[in-house]
Design a protein around this motif. Structure first.
Motif, PDB file in Angstrom:
ATOM      1  N   ALA A   1      -7.604   4.409   6.233  1.00  0.00           N
ATOM      2  CA  ALA A   1      -6.589   4.632   5.207  1.00  0.00           C
ATOM      3  C   ALA A   1      -6.604   6.069   4.718  1.00  0.00           C
ATOM      4  CB  ALA A   1      -6.812   3.674   4.047  1.00  0.00           C
TER       5      ALA A   1
ATOM      6  N   THR B   1      -7.903  -1.385  11.996  1.00  0.00           N
ATOM      7  CA  THR B   1      -8.524  -2.056  10.857  1.00  0.00           C
ATOM      8  C   THR B   1      -8.490  -3.565  11.034  1.00  0.00           C
ATOM      9  OG1 THR B   1      -7.494  -0.323   9.585  1.00  0.00           O
ATOM     10  CG2 THR B   1      -8.602  -2.055   8.354  1.00  0.00           C
TER      11      THR B   1
ATOM     12  N   LEU C   1     -11.430   0.046   6.758  1.00  0.00           N
ATOM     13  CA  LEU C   1     -10.138   0.354   6.159  1.00  0.00           C
ATOM     14  C   LEU C   1     -10.201   1.674   5.411  1.00  0.00           C
ATOM     15  CD1 LEU C   1      -7.301  -0.375   5.245  1.00  0.00           C
ATOM     16  CD2 LEU C   1      -8.317  -1.388   3.241  1.00  0.00           C
ATOM     17  N   TYR C   2     -11.337   1.898   4.801  1.00  0.00           N
ATOM     18  CA  TYR C   2     -11.433   3.046   3.919  1.00  0.00           C
ATOM     19  C   TYR C   2     -11.163   4.349   4.671  1.00  0.00           C
ATOM     20  CZ  TYR C   2     -13.075   6.036   0.254  1.00  0.00           C
ATOM     21  OH  TYR C   2     -13.143   6.989  -0.713  1.00  0.00           O
TER      22      TYR C   2
ATOM     23  N   TYR D   1       0.832  -1.202   0.000  1.00  0.00           N
ATOM     24  CA  TYR D   1       0.000   0.000   0.000  1.00  0.00           C
ATOM     25  C   TYR D   1       0.871   1.258   0.000  1.00  0.00           C
ATOM     26  CZ  TYR D   1      -2.948   3.657   1.962  1.00  0.00           C
ATOM     27  OH  TYR D   1      -3.588   4.835   2.195  1.00  0.00           O
TER      28      TYR D   1
ATOM     29  N   ILE E   1      -5.284   2.611  -2.638  1.00  0.00           N
ATOM     30  CA  ILE E   1      -6.421   2.264  -1.788  1.00  0.00           C
ATOM     31  C   ILE E   1      -7.282   1.209  -2.463  1.00  0.00           C
ATOM     32  CG2 ILE E   1      -8.005   4.054  -2.571  1.00  0.00           C
ATOM     33  CD1 ILE E   1      -7.540   2.928   1.011  1.00  0.00           C
TER      34      ILE E   1
ATOM     35  N   LEU F   1     -17.149   7.104   7.778  1.00  0.00           N
ATOM     36  CA  LEU F   1     -16.582   7.299   6.439  1.00  0.00           C
ATOM     37  C   LEU F   1     -16.450   8.762   6.063  1.00  0.00           C
ATOM     38  CD1 LEU F   1     -18.274   4.579   4.221  1.00  0.00           C
ATOM     39  CD2 LEU F   1     -15.923   4.720   4.974  1.00  0.00           C
TER      40      LEU F   1
ATOM     41  N   GLY G   1       1.455   3.820  -2.835  1.00  0.00           N
ATOM     42  CA  GLY G   1       0.832   5.090  -2.496  1.00  0.00           C
ATOM     43  C   GLY G   1       1.802   6.240  -2.357  1.00  0.00           C
ATOM     44  N   ILE G   2       3.032   5.962  -1.941  1.00  0.00           N
ATOM     45  CA  ILE G   2       3.972   7.071  -1.739  1.00  0.00           C
ATOM     46  C   ILE G   2       4.865   7.266  -2.951  1.00  0.00           C
ATOM     47  CG2 ILE G   2       5.853   7.934  -0.308  1.00  0.00           C
ATOM     48  CD1 ILE G   2       4.646   6.515   2.026  1.00  0.00           C
TER      49      ILE G   2
ATOM     50  N   PHE H   1       0.861  10.274   4.629  1.00  0.00           N
ATOM     51  CA  PHE H   1       2.014   9.812   3.871  1.00  0.00           C
ATOM     52  C   PHE H   1       1.943  10.167   2.391  1.00  0.00           C
ATOM     53  CE2 PHE H   1       2.086   7.115   7.564  1.00  0.00           C
ATOM     54  CZ  PHE H   1       3.434   7.045   7.847  1.00  0.00           C
ATOM     55  N   LEU H   2       0.755  10.003   1.843  1.00  0.00           N
ATOM     56  CA  LEU H   2       0.676  10.063   0.389  1.00  0.00           C
ATOM     57  C   LEU H   2       0.515  11.476  -0.139  1.00  0.00           C
ATOM     58  CD1 LEU H   2       0.578   7.137   0.885  1.00  0.00           C
ATOM     59  CD2 LEU H   2      -1.429   6.914  -0.513  1.00  0.00           C
ATOM     60  N   ASP H   3      -0.069  12.329   0.671  1.00  0.00           N
ATOM     61  CA  ASP H   3      -0.248  13.687   0.185  1.00  0.00           C
ATOM     62  C   ASP H   3       1.060  14.458   0.289  1.00  0.00           C
ATOM     63  OD1 ASP H   3      -2.789  13.187  -0.374  1.00  0.00           O
ATOM     64  OD2 ASP H   3      -3.650  14.182   1.374  1.00  0.00           O
ATOM     65  N   GLU H   4       1.218  15.365  -0.620  1.00  0.00           N
ATOM     66  CA  GLU H   4       2.407  16.203  -0.575  1.00  0.00           C
ATOM     67  C   GLU H   4       2.116  17.404   0.314  1.00  0.00           C
ATOM     68  OE1 GLU H   4       5.125  15.495  -2.182  1.00  0.00           O
ATOM     69  OE2 GLU H   4       4.440  13.872  -3.482  1.00  0.00           O
TER      70      GLU H   4
ATOM     71  N   GLU I   1      -2.707   7.384  -5.175  1.00  0.00           N
ATOM     72  CA  GLU I   1      -3.526   7.194  -3.982  1.00  0.00           C
ATOM     73  C   GLU I   1      -4.731   6.341  -4.287  1.00  0.00           C
ATOM     74  OE1 GLU I   1      -4.267  11.174  -3.013  1.00  0.00           O
ATOM     75  OE2 GLU I   1      -2.188  11.543  -2.472  1.00  0.00           O
TER      76      GLU I   1
ATOM     77  N   ALA J   1      -0.078   5.312  11.754  1.00  0.00           N
ATOM     78  CA  ALA J   1      -0.392   4.300  10.741  1.00  0.00           C
ATOM     79  C   ALA J   1      -0.501   2.931  11.391  1.00  0.00           C
ATOM     80  CB  ALA J   1       0.681   4.303   9.659  1.00  0.00           C
TER      81      ALA J   1
ATOM     82  N   GLN K   1     -16.278  11.487   7.912  1.00  0.00           N
ATOM     83  CA  GLN K   1     -15.820  12.464   8.899  1.00  0.00           C
ATOM     84  C   GLN K   1     -14.488  13.078   8.508  1.00  0.00           C
ATOM     85  OE1 GLN K   1     -17.891  13.316  11.066  1.00  0.00           O
ATOM     86  NE2 GLN K   1     -19.293  11.627  10.621  1.00  0.00           N
TER      87      GLN K   1
ATOM     88  N   VAL L   1      -4.166   7.722   6.799  1.00  0.00           N
ATOM     89  CA  VAL L   1      -2.818   7.304   6.421  1.00  0.00           C
ATOM     90  C   VAL L   1      -2.419   7.968   5.118  1.00  0.00           C
ATOM     91  CG1 VAL L   1      -1.396   5.334   5.830  1.00  0.00           C
ATOM     92  CG2 VAL L   1      -3.083   5.139   7.632  1.00  0.00           C
ATOM     93  N   LYS L   2      -3.358   7.992   4.219  1.00  0.00           N
ATOM     94  CA  LYS L   2      -3.095   8.634   2.933  1.00  0.00           C
ATOM     95  C   LYS L   2      -2.726  10.096   3.143  1.00  0.00           C
ATOM     96  CE  LYS L   2      -6.090  10.660  -0.365  1.00  0.00           C
ATOM     97  NZ  LYS L   2      -6.114  11.889  -0.240  1.00  0.00           N
TER      98      LYS L   2
ATOM     99  N   TRP M   1       6.029  14.045   6.292  1.00  0.00           N
ATOM    100  CA  TRP M   1       7.091  14.751   5.578  1.00  0.00           C
ATOM    101  C   TRP M   1       7.381  16.114   6.187  1.00  0.00           C
ATOM    102  CZ3 TRP M   1       8.723  10.794   3.249  1.00  0.00           C
ATOM    103  CH2 TRP M   1       7.824   9.876   2.698  1.00  0.00           C
TER     104      TRP M   1
ATOM    105  N   PHE N   1      -3.934   0.890  11.323  1.00  0.00           N
ATOM    106  CA  PHE N   1      -4.012  -0.416  10.666  1.00  0.00           C
ATOM    107  C   PHE N   1      -4.349  -1.500  11.673  1.00  0.00           C
ATOM    108  CE2 PHE N   1      -1.348   1.415   7.149  1.00  0.00           C
ATOM    109  CZ  PHE N   1      -2.393   1.386   6.247  1.00  0.00           C
TER     110      PHE N   1
END
Lengths: 165, 103, 683, 506, 505
Positions: free
Chosen positions: E447, E405, E443-444, D146, D162, E314, D150-151, E454-457, D158, E398, E316, E450-451, E387, E402
């Motif tokens: 995650a 989850t 999970l949705y 994931y 997911i 979901l 994702g990263i 980690f995943l966003d800049e 993303e 995370a 929120q 988590v997204k 970051w 998880f």
């Protein structure tokens, strides 16, 4: 014994009427005073049931404490002299139907079922027995209650007092 | 007290209980709702005392009642404190207006 | 393996295919460096030397076979176990019998010659090494195909030659047309391979009823009768196997309905056309049927189909060849047509005749292609015959060899084509007069369009563009020498298979040596019915037809008795039909290519929109539902409460609904739930 | 070498721990640590391959330690032939993916730590024989995957991450239910796969729900879990997205190893433990679905304009062969299926690495956006051609053997499906050749005349795979010998069970 | 064993320590200049109480702690008011740990630092005291009293940030909701008293087992009682207070409520429904006492709770609110073990509560850390957390999410595994399926966080997030067992299994 019934029905009526007024009145002050009536009615029922100490406590704490507190609250949070303090109701119809249905269910069931040992015990003076119990088998709740009160009062004070800064 | 049995008391308490429910459901004013809660508690109290009267050990029920009264008072105190706190900070008591917590 | 008596085990057979492979690997991986460091000479030293050694080894095989009793002319070289799984035995093993021997001689022989020819032809190209790498790889694959001792290994060669064909057709890959032609060749061949491999599967499992299946030729042969009586979907298994394998053959050997790739394949360098698309690869299908002759003989239905497909292809391709103007395309259609004859032979059970025609065809067709290549080379890439003419003066050697080969293909006595083609027509006559009729008509057309080509290219007035004319020259020795060698072959190769019916000569040679040589392979499968008189009569007829064709060509293109353009106009509907190759390409494109693309888009759409859509949709629904349940707190309970209440209060309530104090609503949850439970229970 | 499997599984974990302790800025140290951590498993895998006894069906290199006694969960690791082949593939690809990840410059520490976590988890999946342990490793792969997608992924990473996560989690929770149902069905309760298999006759087959027996329901629950990984239609749509967005090395792992876990799981669990259901469901769920996968994947691939997506869809198509072969219940088919797993692992790894090479240079993957690369990057084109033709199943290269074995094996039981499946060779040739033509042939694109040729590091990743592709085409027994005994045993179990069943295997 | 008041004191170490602590803290608040010291004192009090509680479980002769934490000295205390048994001690330890963590968190919380701390810690510790009694109550009166004790103190704590409007509202809503719920509950208790003629759990059980009662009336009583207990564990439909209160209350209090209050509620619930309303029919297997099919009722509650909780979570965007809905959903998961009527189910519940303690507290701790640094609780505040300096809290978050989850090898998975195992062992496949689907849904939204982390800049302009030693240590203390118990959990499971032992006389 007709006498019991004669006493019961007016007292019960007072309690119910008081309760109804609490629930239905549009003025919060009226409600608070109606609560007083309800409490007195219930107090009468206690006496009918031979619970003299409880009745006394009811009067002391409820009438002397809770109702006064409620009135205090009303007065403190509204400008004194405001004649009509809002106590609006909303959604009466669904509330009425739900509560009515609940009450109906309860009444039906109560009248249909037999209760454990439904026989009248001899009325006894309860004050001494209650006092005894508090210091014997109910000593833990009794002591705990004091901690509860302490904590709650401290908390209530902190929450209600004005910020110092 | 022939004719007036346990069920009479229970009926009174059931009605008060239902009125208490109705009160909390319909009231807009926080104090009004607190009064409704008192109705509910009184209904329970009445039950306890009534059951106590019709049981072998009358003391248990009455003691329970006393504790309920005590806690009701404590709750009223806290309730008052909170309402006062809100009033001091925001100047209102209508629960209608306490709505910043939303989805 | 117990039944190996009479098999000579040898260890040198493997080197016949492996040497070109070594060449391919060396040149393919290090070719660029070699070419840069040591020059092109080093490249072709490796690339041409190794096939020559292969040819020498093939000669050795020939000698070794010759030295054995006719019934024992089988050499086997088992290299290692390739696949061995529960009855499926497919080894890397090479088998040389007289049939394979003929083929390796042709492949390595003609192949070597063409390798040499390429030295000059490709000299200017920067990717010289790449060309030779693929040429060597092709030689390897073709030899593997021929020498394989089982169907799977044969399939390796079968697809391998397809790959090389693809790579070499698109050799000049910068031109889109070339690569498209390569793609077409590969994909059409894949269609055939698809049938072929299914045939292999069916054969394997049909043989494994009761005992273990096999794919080794020598083990299938004695067990073919096991197929008798088996059917699949109502078709006898033997016939079905034969037909499925034949589907493969139609792909590889460019027969109806899969012939469409071959004309396009002429986009490749001419030596490639000569080697792959004339002499060797395209004959693989014929060879395969010869290899599996025992099976086809047990499947008359399959044979019948083979014969008819062959005959029709022979005729149809010839008609198209008549109207082509591209010098190589004419040859391409002629190749298709000649392959049709070979299949006709196979189909009527004249395996040896078919292989014989394959043998002679390799010479004259390779020669024709190389000759055409020589012309194109001389004209700087010009391929349109309308812009040639009169070249015989400038290119005498090319002309001479081209003419010899043309005579051979036209079936003029005593050139090789005469003997091989007449044998086929004669056997067709015996099988079915209609087949013969089609065949003889095709032969006449062949003579016509081949001589049309000769006349347009080499005779008459020059129609070559001015600036090209300056450069016209005879090709260098290294190119003409192969032409001479092949022309010689085209001229005399027929004598190894002179039928006994040929007056004088045939009796003197004692019948066909070629047929005798192949007899151990096809023994028992060939039926002979001798009516020497009829055979001779037919020979005369076919000679007359060929002559008529030549005369017509002369009359149209040299003698000016008929006007070709006017004829075309008069028969314009038929002309256009033929000129556009019966619109088969267009049909295939519309149905199959576009059909596949449509399916693909449909699939992708389905994937993206429908399936993903369902997934995302359900995610969306969940989100929606969550919003709904989020509103459950806000909307539903409140709504339930206020909707009823406010409804009675009129419109003003509507605004209020948005700002209800929700604690009442919260309490509804408790009270409502409890009451609900009570009601449900009491009820 | 007593605890070989443990070492193989846990050395990457140890490597991860070491990397986590290294300073964030020491990127090259981190990379080399990752390299070092993936080397011993590879060497051990090779040693395992050399020392594996191919003549027996017994499990080898068994390690058995009680783990959670009260629940009878064991740390039970062992390998049979199928596992060895997969372990070898995993170790190899993980090793080769480290240099392929050399260009990572964002969050290097996290990337390699997660990569090693993934590596160890994959090893564990292939070695675990306790169902619980298997499940733990199975799920353990999810998280690093994931994050890695994702990263370090592409623009829509993303969404892809997911999607991958949700899909596979859905599958694995169904697996969890089935696992627990199996566990409680036996007394004493056990997660030991060998014991579960030994008791396979006790899982009821009489209909309980929609005509399906207990065993069938379990089978379906497990199958959905595995089918999502394979990925079988219609559970496949996570794959194109995940592949397209994932960084190169992760695509390689995803396609090379993770997809195999689906089919491996079916062979490891569904076949021996639920043989009757396997026999009953094989036609629809494996053979027919597999064939549909073959055709559908190829058709979708044909319509793609993104090279990576094309390769991703071709994976779907190729995994269809595995399913078809598994369902054939013939020695050839089932061997071919597992061989195809291995071959697809190597071939598709090459393809993704090659896509990565060009993406690193041109920063896009549109097939139509190139042209004439053959004259700009000849070596690259040569390697690509090898990989493409291997994917096409060209004889002499590895995939040919496996595809032929699969189709050959499948013919006996499902001739019609085999015909349909085999027809895909044409489609495959079509889309791959058109791709070659559009990208590599033709006139060089002016824009890319200066693209540098494939470099040594990239070749280092590709060359071993290329060699394997060729060697296995010529000598497939290098892998087949490993598999045969184990697979024949599996086949025997299912076919003999199939004769018991009413529905099955006519 | 049935001890009188004086003799019982010997077994009331933890409670006595807490009670004394409350006095000291509140009293100290008047004297101590450095208010932070009070927090340290509270920590010390809870820690010593913890020691005392653990001490109650360890016979001195046996040093193997885990095996030692088992049945020893079961019995009634204070004339059958409360009970000391494995079950109550398990919860006492868990609750004390929750209080410990909450105090630790409070010590580093900026929100709390602005309030009058003496009273804060005093009320917090007293709330914990109430919870201990909830876990041990064996009498309806004690049950009500302790529950109300906890409620009242919680109202105060929730409204402690007086100048924060959300906090005040939270307190008010909590108060009203709690008042109605507990009022309903005691109405039910009164009916129960009428039916059984006693307030004592064991006597009620005997009376019900005797069978002289109306099932319909008993059902009414049970439903009313359930309203109060359901409100404490925040089960649908008694959950509605939770999101608002969790969002409005100070973060340490939210954490404490979501873990401690919920666990105490479960203790109350289990002890009421199992030893009282059910009887053990075989080893490890229970049967509800005739007529009142509460497991079916709870089955509905359980499925609705997890489904609604998850679905509502979901959408929120406020982390606290999302975690509130998630904690509702988790109550639903825990209830899965409740409805199967087996010891396995119960021990799975206990184990899950331990797991939930670790991961949920951890998650709130990270929320606290982020809120301390940025003052934000919304999802955007977590953007690219990893970051911008917050790699450690991000990774920890995370892991916790998880784990929530239920992804191995984290403790949350093991918890869910046992719950599902208990459910499937009883062949409740539909329930298992619902639970599983809910896990996937959950999970949705986990995650999503988590997204974001980690995943966003990073967009630039976000504050740096740093974690100090104080919170760092606690973070470590929570992360380590979250992972470790996911790999080797047998001791805890044994503890949970052994804790399913009720003293019934």
């Amino acid at each position: 014994m007709q006498a019991g019934a004669l006493v019961f029905y007016p007292v019960a009526a007072l309690a119910i009427a008081g309760a109804a007024l609490v629930a239905l009145s549009t003025n919060i002050v009226h409600s608070a005073f109606a609560l007083l009536g309800m409490l007195v009615g219930v107090c009468g029922l206690y006496l009918l049931l031979g619970a003299d100490f409880v009745a006394a406590v009811q009067l002391l704490i409820y009438v002397g404490g809770v109702v006064v507190l409620a009135l205090f609250a009303v007065m403190l949070t509204h400008r004194v002299g405001d004649p009509v303090v809002s106590n609006r109701s909303v959604g009466r119809l669904p509330a009425l139907s739900i509560c009515g249905a609940g009450a109906a269910c309860c009444l039906v069931v109560f009248w249909r079922v037999g209760w454990q040992g439904e026989r009248l015990a001899e009325p006894v003076a309860t004050t001494a027995a209650i006092g005894d119990s508090f210091l014997k088998e109910y000593v833990l709740p009794f002591e705990l209650a004091s901690v509860v009160l302490l904590a709650v009062l401290v908390g209530a004070v902190v929450v209600s007092r004005k910020e110092l800064k | 007290m022939e004719g007036i049995g346990l069920n009479h008391f229970l009926s009174v308490s059931a009605i008060i209980f239902a009125l208490g429910w109705y009160c909390v459901l319909t009231r807009r004013n926080a104090i009004g709702i607190l009064l409704g809660i008192e109705l509910i508690l009184n209904a329970a109290n009445l039950n306890f005392v009534a059951f106590a009267r019709f049981s072998d050990r009358p003391i248990d029920g009455q003691i329970f009642t006393i504790f309920i009264i005590m806690l009701a008072a404590a709750e009223a105190a806290v309730g008052l404190a909170v309402i006062l706190g809100i009033y001091q900070n925001f100047g209102l008591t209508d629960v209608e207006q306490t709505e910043s917590l939303r989805l | 393996m117990g039944e190996e008596q009479g098999v000579g085990l040898v260890a040198y057979l493997r080197w016949i295919p492996l040497l070109p492979l070594v060449g391919a690997i060396v040149v393919g991986t290090a070719g660029a460096i070699i070419q840069k460091r040591f020059g092109k000479r080093a490249v072709h030293a490796i690339a041409c030397g190794l096939p020559v050694i292969s040819f020498l080894l093939a000669l050795r095989v020939f000698a070794a076979l010759l030295a054995r009793e006719p019934e024992q002319r089988v050499l086997l070289d088992r290299v290692f176990t390739w696949i061995s799984l529960d009855g499926l035995e497919a080894n890397i093993a090479f088998l040389a019998d007289p049939l394979a021997c003929v083929m390796i001689l042709v492949v390595s022989g003609v192949g070597s010659v063409i390798h040499f020819y390429s030295i000059a032809y490709m000299h200017e190209d920067d990717s010289y090494w790449r060309f030779f790498a693929f040429l060597n790889l092709f030689t390897f694959a073709m030899l593997t195909l021929v020498l394989a001792d089982n169907l799977l290994l044969m399939f390796v060669g079968w697809e391998g030659v397809g790959l090389c064909s693809y790579a070499l057709i698109g050799f000049w890959y910068k031109d889109h047309v070339n690569t498209s032609a390569g793609n077409k060749a590969f994909i059409v061949n894949r269609v055939g391979d698809f049938g072929f491999i299914l045939g292999v599967f069916l054969l394997f499992w049909s043989l494994s009823e009761g005992k273990q299946g096999t794919l080794v030729f020598r083990q299938i042969a004695p067990r073919v009768q096991e197929l008798a009586g088996q059917t699949l979907w109502g078709v006898p298994v033997a016939a079905l196997v034969g037909l499925l394998l034949f589907v493969g053959a139609t792909g590889k050997s460019a027969q109806i309905p899969l012939y469409v790739w071959l004309p396009d394949a002429m986009q490749g360098p001419t030596p490639v056309s000569a080697l792959i698309h004339a002499a060797t690869m395209v004959t693989a299908g014929v060879y395969m049927i010869g290899r599996m002759s025992f099976l086809y003989s047990a499947a008359p239905l399959a044979l019948e189909v083979v014969a008819w497909v062959g005959a029709l292809t022979a005729f149809a391709a010839a008609t198209i060849g008549v109207v082509q103007n591209d010098i190589k395309r004419v040859l391409a259609y002629s190749t298709i047509s000649q392959l049709g004859y070979m299949f006709l032979a196979m189909g009527v059970g004249a395996y040896a005749a078919g292989i014989f025609h394959l043998f002679t065809h390799a010479f004259f067709k390779a020669c024709l292609f190389l000759g055409a290549g020589s012309v194109i080379h001389a004209l700087g890439g010009e391929q349109d015959m309308q812009r040639m003419g009169g070249l015989r003066r400038h290119m005498p050697a090319t002309y001479a060899t081209f003419l010899v080969s043309t005579l051979a293909i036209a079936g003029i006595f005593p050139f090789s084509g005469f003997f091989s083609k007449d044998e086929i027509l004669w056997r067709a006559w015996q099988a079915n007069r209609w087949l013969w009729l089609i065949g003889i008509a095709g032969a006449g057309l062949t003579a016509f369009y081949m001589f049309r080509q000769v006349f347009l290219t080499f005779h008459g007035e020059s129609r070559v563009e001015e600036e090209r004319m300056h450069h016209v020259h005879e090709s260098p020795r290294i190119m003409t020498l192969p032409l001479w060698i092949l022309a010689a072959g085209a001229a005399v190769a027929g004598f190894v298979g002179v039928p006994a019916a040929v007056p004088g000569l045939g009796e003197w040679l004692g019948g066909s040596a070629f047929e005798r040589w192949l007899e151990p392979v096809f023994a028992g499968h060939e039926g002979h019915a001798a009516s020497v008189g009829t055979e001779r009569l037919l020979m005369v007829v076919s000679l007359l037809v060929a002559g008529a064709g030549i005369w017509l060509a002369w009359a149209f293109y040299l003698g000016a008795i008929f006007d070709p353009d006017a004829t075309a106009v008069r028969w314009r509907r038929a002309y256009r039909w033929v000129y556009h190759k019966y619109y088969v390409d267009e049909l295939y494109d519309a149905v199959f290519v576009r059909g596949a693309l449509l399916c693909a888009r449909l699939g992708a759409w389905l994937d993206l929109v429908v399936i993903d859509g369902i997934v995302n949709g359900s995610a969306y629904l969940t989100a929606l539902w969550s919003r709904f349940t989020g509103l459950f707190d806000l909307g539903v309970i409140d709504g339930m409460v206020n909707g009823v209440a406010d409804g009675t209060w009129g419109l003003g309530g509507r605004v209020r609904r948005l700002q209800t104090g929700r604690i009442n609503a919260y309490l509804y949850a408790i009270v409502g739930a409890v009451t609900l439970a009570l009601i449900v229970r009491v009820w | 070498m007593e605890h070989l499997l443990t070492y193989m599984t846990f050395i990457p974990f140890a490597g991860m721990a070491v990397i986590l302790c290294l300073p964030r800025r020491a990127t090259s140290l981190i990379k080399w640590t990752a390299m070092v951590a993936t080397t011993p498993p590879l060497l051990m895998a090779i040693w395992l391959y050399r020392n594996f006894d191919t003549t027996t069906v017994a499990l080898q290199f068994v390690e058995r330690v009680p783990w959670i006694r009260s629940y009878n969960i064991e740390y039970f690791m062992a390998v049979d032939g199928v596992s060895v082949s997969m372990v070898l593939l995993t170790a190899l690809l993980c090793f080769l993916c480290i240099p392929a990840s050399w260009g990572i410059d964002k969050g290097v520490k996290g990337y390699f730590a997660l990569f090693l976590l993934l590596d160890g988890a994959m090893m564990g999946v292939f070695c675990a024989l306790d169902f619980f342990l298997f499940y733990i490793f199975w799920e353990l792969m999810l998280l690093p995957m994931y994050f890695l997608i994702g990263i370090w992924g592409g623009p829509r990473r993303e969404y892809a991450a997911i999607k991958f996560f949700l899909y596979t989690l859905l599958g694995s929770v169904l697996m969890l239910i089935a696992m627990l149902a199996l566990y409680f069905h036996n007394d004493p309760h056990t997660f030991d796969m060998t014991k579960l298999a030994a008791l396979s006759e006790s899982y009821g087959t009489e209909p309980v729900f929609w005509g399906l027996g207990f065993q069938h329901l379990l089978w379906i629950a497990l199958f959905i879990g595995f089918a999502i990984k394979i990925p079988a239609f219609p559970f496949h749509t996570w794959l194109p997205d995940a592949h397209v967005e994932a960084p190169t090395a992760i695509s390689v792992i995803l396609a090379g190893v993770l997809l195999k876990m689906g089919t491996y799981g079916i062979l490891r669990i569904n076949y021996p433990i639920l043989p009757v259901a396997t026999a009953d469901m094989a036609f629809w769920c494996l053979a027919a679905l597999g064939t549909w996968n073959i055709i559908y994947g190829a058709l979708c691939a044909m319509a793609q304009s993104d090279l990576k997506k094309l390769v991703a869809y071709s994976s779907i198509s190729h995994m269809g062969y595995v399913m078809l072969g598994m369902a054939s219940f013939s020695p050839q088919g089932i061997n071919g299926a597992v061989l195809q797993m291995f071959n697809h692992g190597t071939v598709t790894a090459m393809l993704f690495l090659l896509v990565g090479v060009i993406y690193d240079r041109a920063h896009h993957r549109r097939i139509d956006g190139f042209g004439g690369l053959a004259s700009i990057m000849p070596v690259y084109t040569g390697v690509t051609a090898l990989a493409f033709f291997a994917a096409m199943g060209l004889p002499g290269l590895s995939s040919f053997i496996s595809e032929v074995l699969v189709l050959l094996g499948a013919w006996r039981r499902y001739p019609a499906l085999t015909i349909v499946g085999a027809s895909c060779v044409v489609l495959t040739a079509g889309y791959l050749l058109w791709t070659i033509q559009r990208m590599y042939l033709g006139k060089p694109n002016e824009q890319y005349l200066t693209l540098p040729e494939i470099n040594g590091r990239e070749l280092f990743s590709l060359a071993p795979l290329g060699v394997i592709v060729i060697v296995l085409g010529v000598y497939p027994h290098a892998v087949l010998d490993l598999l045969n005994a184990s697979l024949l045993e599996l086949n025997r179990i299912v076919t003999s069970a199939g004769q018991v069943s009413a529905l099955a295997l006519r | 064993m049935n001890l009188g008041s004086v003799a019982s004191l010997g077994y009331s170490g933890p409670e006595l320590v807490l009670a004394a602590g409350v006095l000291f803290i509140i009293g100290g608040g008047l004297l101590v200049e450095h208010k932070r010291r009070l927090g340290d004192l509270a920590l010390l009090v809870v820690a010593s109480s913890l020691v005392a509680a653990v001490g109650l479980r360890i016979p001195f002769s046996d040093l193997r702690i885990v095996d030692g934490l088992m049945g020893w000295g079961d019995g009634w205390l204070f004339s059958r008011m409360i009970v000391i048994d494995n079950f109550s001690l398990f919860f006492k330890i868990l609750l004390l740990l929750a209080a410990f963590a909450a105090i630790w968190m409070s010590l580093g919380s900026n929100e709390v630092a602005r309030t009058s701390q003496g009273e804060y810690y005093g009320v917090l510790v007293s709330s914990c005291l109430g919870m201990l009694y909830m876990a041990a109550a064996s009498n309806l009166l004690m049950a009500y009293l302790s529950l109300e004790f906890v409620s009242l103190t919680s109202y105060v704590l929730a409204g402690y940030l007086k100048r924060d409007r959300r906090s005040c509202e939270a307190a008010l809503k909590y108060l009203i909701y709690g008042g109605v719920a507990s009022g309903t509950m005691i109405y039910g208790m009164s009916l129960l008293y009428g039916l059984a003629g006693s307030l004592d759990y064991a006597e009620i059980h005997d009376a019900l087992a005797g069978g002289e009662y109306s099932p319909l009336a008993l059902f009414f009583a049970v439903v009313f009682v359930l309203a109060g207990m359901g409100y404490k564990i925040a089960a649908v439909p008694f959950h509605m207070w939770a999101p608002d209160v969790y969002e409005g209350a100070p973060i340490p209090i939210t954490a404490f409520l979501s873990v401690g209050s919920k666990a105490a509620g479960f203790a109350l619930l289990i002890r009421f429904f199992y030893p009282v309303l059910s009887e053990q029919v075989a080893e490890g297997s229970w049967r509800f006492l005739g007529g009142v099919d509460w497991p079916t009722l709870m089955l509905v509650v359980c499925m609705v709770t997890m489904t609604l909780g998850n679905l509502a979570a979901l959408g929120q965007s406020n982390l606290k609110r999302m975690l509130a809905y998630s904690s509702i959903a988790h109550a639903g998961y825990v209830l899965m073990g409740f409805v199967v009527l087996t010891d396995e189910g119960l021990s799975a519940m206990l184990f899950y509560l331990v797991a939930y303690y670790l991961m949920n507290l951890g998650a709130f701790l990270v929320v606290l850390v982020v809120a301390n640094c940025t003052g934000r609780e919304d999802l955007d505040g977590y953007r690219a957390l990893a970051w911008r300096g917050g790699a450690i809290p991000a990774v920890a978050m995370a892991i916790f999410l998880f784990s929530l989850t239920g992804i191995p090898p984290l403790v949350g998975f093991i918890g869910k595994f046992y719950l599902f195992a208990a459910v499937i062992a009883e062949h409740r496949y539909v329930l298992a399926l619902v639970g599983i689907l809910n896990s996937v849904i959950s999970l949705y939204y986990y995650a999503r966080v988590v997204k974001a982390m980690f995943l966003d800049e990073p967009e630039g302009g976000e504050e740096l997030v740093t974690v100090g030693v104080h919170h760092g240590v606690l973070l470590g203390l929570l992360v380590a067992p979250t992972i470790f118990l996911g790999i080797y959990w047998e001791p805890v499971m044994r503890l949970a299994a052994n804790s399913v032992r009720f003293f019934q006389g």
